[in-house]
Design a protein around this motif. Structure first.
Motif, short mmCIF file in Angstrom:
data_model
loop_
_atom_site.label_atom_id
_atom_site.label_comp_id
_atom_site.label_asym_id
_atom_site.label_seq_id
_atom_site.Cartn_x
_atom_site.Cartn_y
_atom_site.Cartn_z
N VAL A 52 0.93 -1.23 0.02
CA VAL A 52 0.07 -0.03 -0.14
C VAL A 52 0.89 1.30 0.07
O VAL A 52 0.51 2.16 -0.54
CB VAL A 52 -0.86 0.14 1.37
N GLU A 53 1.93 1.15 0.85
CA GLU A 53 2.82 2.46 0.91
C GLU A 53 3.46 2.54 -0.47
O GLU A 53 3.60 3.68 -1.03
CB GLU A 53 4.04 2.25 1.80
N LEU A 54 3.95 1.55 -1.24
CA LEU A 54 4.71 1.32 -2.39
C LEU A 54 3.84 2.17 -3.36
O LEU A 54 4.09 2.92 -4.48
CB LEU A 54 5.07 -0.04 -2.63
N ARG A 55 2.56 1.57 -3.29
CA ARG A 55 1.40 2.15 -4.22
C ARG A 55 1.28 3.89 -4.00
O ARG A 55 1.32 4.49 -5.07
CB ARG A 55 0.03 1.40 -4.13
N ASP A 56 1.12 4.11 -2.75
CA ASP A 56 0.83 5.66 -2.60
C ASP A 56 2.06 6.41 -3.23
O ASP A 56 1.78 7.42 -3.60
CB ASP A 56 0.84 5.73 -1.10
N ARG A 57 3.44 5.84 -2.86
CA ARG A 57 4.41 6.72 -3.12
C ARG A 57 4.62 6.74 -4.63
O ARG A 57 5.03 7.91 -5.55
CB ARG A 57 5.91 5.88 -2.88
N LEU A 58 4.13 5.62 -5.45
CA LEU A 58 4.25 5.61 -6.83
C LEU A 58 3.07 6.65 -7.45
O LEU A 58 3.65 7.38 -8.54
CB LEU A 58 3.88 4.28 -7.60
N VAL A 101 11.06 15.12 -6.79
CA VAL A 101 10.13 14.48 -6.04
C VAL A 101 9.94 13.00 -6.20
O VAL A 101 9.57 12.18 -5.14
CB VAL A 101 8.56 15.17 -6.79
N VAL A 102 10.44 12.37 -7.33
CA VAL A 102 10.40 11.17 -7.42
C VAL A 102 11.52 10.49 -6.69
O VAL A 102 11.30 9.16 -6.02
CB VAL A 102 10.68 10.64 -9.16
N LEU A 103 12.43 11.16 -6.59
CA LEU A 103 13.70 10.55 -5.75
C LEU A 103 13.31 10.52 -4.38
O LEU A 103 13.68 9.58 -3.47
CB LEU A 103 14.88 11.35 -6.07
N TYR A 104 12.46 11.75 -3.82
CA TYR A 104 12.14 11.65 -2.49
C TYR A 104 11.05 10.54 -2.12
O TYR A 104 11.51 9.97 -1.08
CB TYR A 104 11.44 13.19 -2.02
N GLN A 105 10.12 10.47 -2.87
CA GLN A 105 9.22 9.42 -2.70
C GLN A 105 10.02 7.75 -2.57
O GLN A 105 9.60 7.05 -1.92
CB GLN A 105 8.20 9.16 -3.76
N ALA A 106 10.96 7.72 -3.41
CA ALA A 106 11.70 6.53 -3.61
C ALA A 106 12.35 6.29 -2.18
O ALA A 106 12.56 5.18 -1.68
CB ALA A 106 12.46 6.54 -4.65
N TRP A 107 13.06 7.37 -1.83
CA TRP A 107 14.00 7.63 -0.72
C TRP A 107 13.19 7.06 0.72
O TRP A 107 13.41 6.34 1.46
CB TRP A 107 14.74 8.82 -0.63
N ALA A 108 12.01 7.94 0.67
CA ALA A 108 10.94 7.56 1.71
C ALA A 108 10.49 6.22 1.89
O ALA A 108 10.20 5.97 3.11
CB ALA A 108 9.87 8.70 1.70
N PHE A 109 10.40 5.66 0.94
CA PHE A 109 10.07 4.06 0.84
C PHE A 109 11.00 3.16 1.30
O PHE A 109 10.88 2.29 2.21
CB PHE A 109 9.48 3.68 -0.78
N ILE A 110 12.30 3.38 1.07
CA ILE A 110 13.50 2.64 1.31
C ILE A 110 14.17 2.71 2.39
O ILE A 110 14.81 2.15 3.23
CB ILE A 110 14.50 2.45 0.08
N ALA A 111 13.99 3.86 2.86
CA ALA A 111 14.75 4.43 4.09
C ALA A 111 14.70 4.00 5.44
O ALA A 111 15.50 3.31 6.10
CB ALA A 111 14.73 6.00 4.40
N PRO A 112 13.35 3.51 5.74
CA PRO A 112 13.06 2.82 7.04
C PRO A 112 13.64 1.33 7.05
O PRO A 112 13.98 0.97 8.17
CB PRO A 112 11.52 2.80 7.10
N GLY A 113 14.18 0.69 5.95
CA GLY A 113 14.61 -0.40 5.97
C GLY A 113 16.00 -0.68 5.86
O GLY A 113 16.94 -1.56 5.71
#
Length: 268
Positions: free
Chosen positions: A13-19, A85-97
């Motif tokens: 769901v988070e990946l969908r929202d980021r995309l 914006v695209v890079l920020y969304q990608a970073w926000a998705f992978i950063a917690p891991g």
């Protein structure tokens, strides 16, 4: 198993929202730029138009080509503008891991690789295109009147942008190899002659069959390889810094352990 399934669904769901957010940013910029789609294509075609004989224009062999080609160019420009914006969304998705030391390394690498790719495109547009097109125009027989097709020109420009953008990523690749411990700087210096030969071989494959464009790709590739070696030296362990390096590594390890425990605690 149910908790793992719920966690997996939450990630999807988070990946969908980021995309969706990244796509919306691109679409918004694209819609704003659409009224100037023709002007944007004219800017892209300017290096070629400057080398054509006076009174000569590009041609469009397809019925809908005059519409779709400027739209494609505008979409690519919108993607470049919305790239932060695209890079920020990608970073926000992978950063917690990621662990603490991985995040500290990832941010400059992502920013650096993005800037270098854009610099490669700019170098290609402002320096390479004008030189290559001028060389081709002077070499062409006088009995030929060039009239490039706009769709073929777009394909050529995109392939050149991609080639030079990837070429400018060489310093990042060198730094990653050294940071990962896969190769030492002394070894990189030893293989320098092979890198030079490889650069000219790659340039001969990905560029048009003219000497000018091949040199303008191979020479920056060699220079950027040397720049990567120079920057990679800062990541080496220097004499007298063993205690500081060990302390930093221990702190990173402890932070990673704490983050891992917090993550397990949240899952529990």
């Amino acid at each position: 198993m149910s908790e793992q399934h719920e966690t997996f669904i939450a990630h999807l769901v988070e990946l969908r929202d980021r995309l969706l957010r990244a796509i919306i940013a691109i679409v918004v910029v694209f819609v704003c730029l659409m009224p100037w789609a023709g002007t944007i294509y004219d800017l892209l075609a300017m290096p070629m138009m400057r080398t054509l004989p006076e009174g000569t224009h590009m041609i469009a062999t397809g019925v809908v080509t005059p519409f779709f080609v400027p739209v494609k160019v505008t979409m690519l420009v919108a993607f470049v503008i919305a790239l932060p914006v695209v890079l920020y969304q990608a970073w926000a998705f992978i950063a917690p891991g990621l662990y603490a030391h991985e995040r500290r390394l990832a941010i400059p690498l992502v920013l650096g690789s993005t800037v270098l790719f854009l610099m490669g495109m700019a170098f290609c547009y402002f320096f390479v295109f004008g030189t290559v097109f001028k060389f081709i125009a002077e070499f062409a027989p006088k009995s030929i009147v060039p009239a490039p097709d706009i769709e073929q020109y777009l394909s050529f420009v995109m392939s050149m942008f991609l080639a030079f953008g990837i070429t400018f990523e060489v310093p990042v690749a060198v730094i990653l190899l050294v940071k990962a411990g896969l190769v030492e700087i002394s070894k990189l210096k030893e293989v320098r002659p092979y890198v030079i030969v490889g650069a000219f071989v790659i340039a001969a494959i990905v560029t048009p069959p003219d000497v000018v464009s091949q040199f303008m790709l191979a020479v920056p590739m060699c220079l950027l390889y040397e720049l990567g070696i120079l920057l990679a030296r800062f990541g080496e362990k220097k004499p007298g810094m063993g205690t500081a390096v060990a302390t930093t590594a221990a702190m990173d390890k402890e932070l990673d352990r704490i983050e891992a425990e917090e993550g397990r605690g949240k899952q529990g």
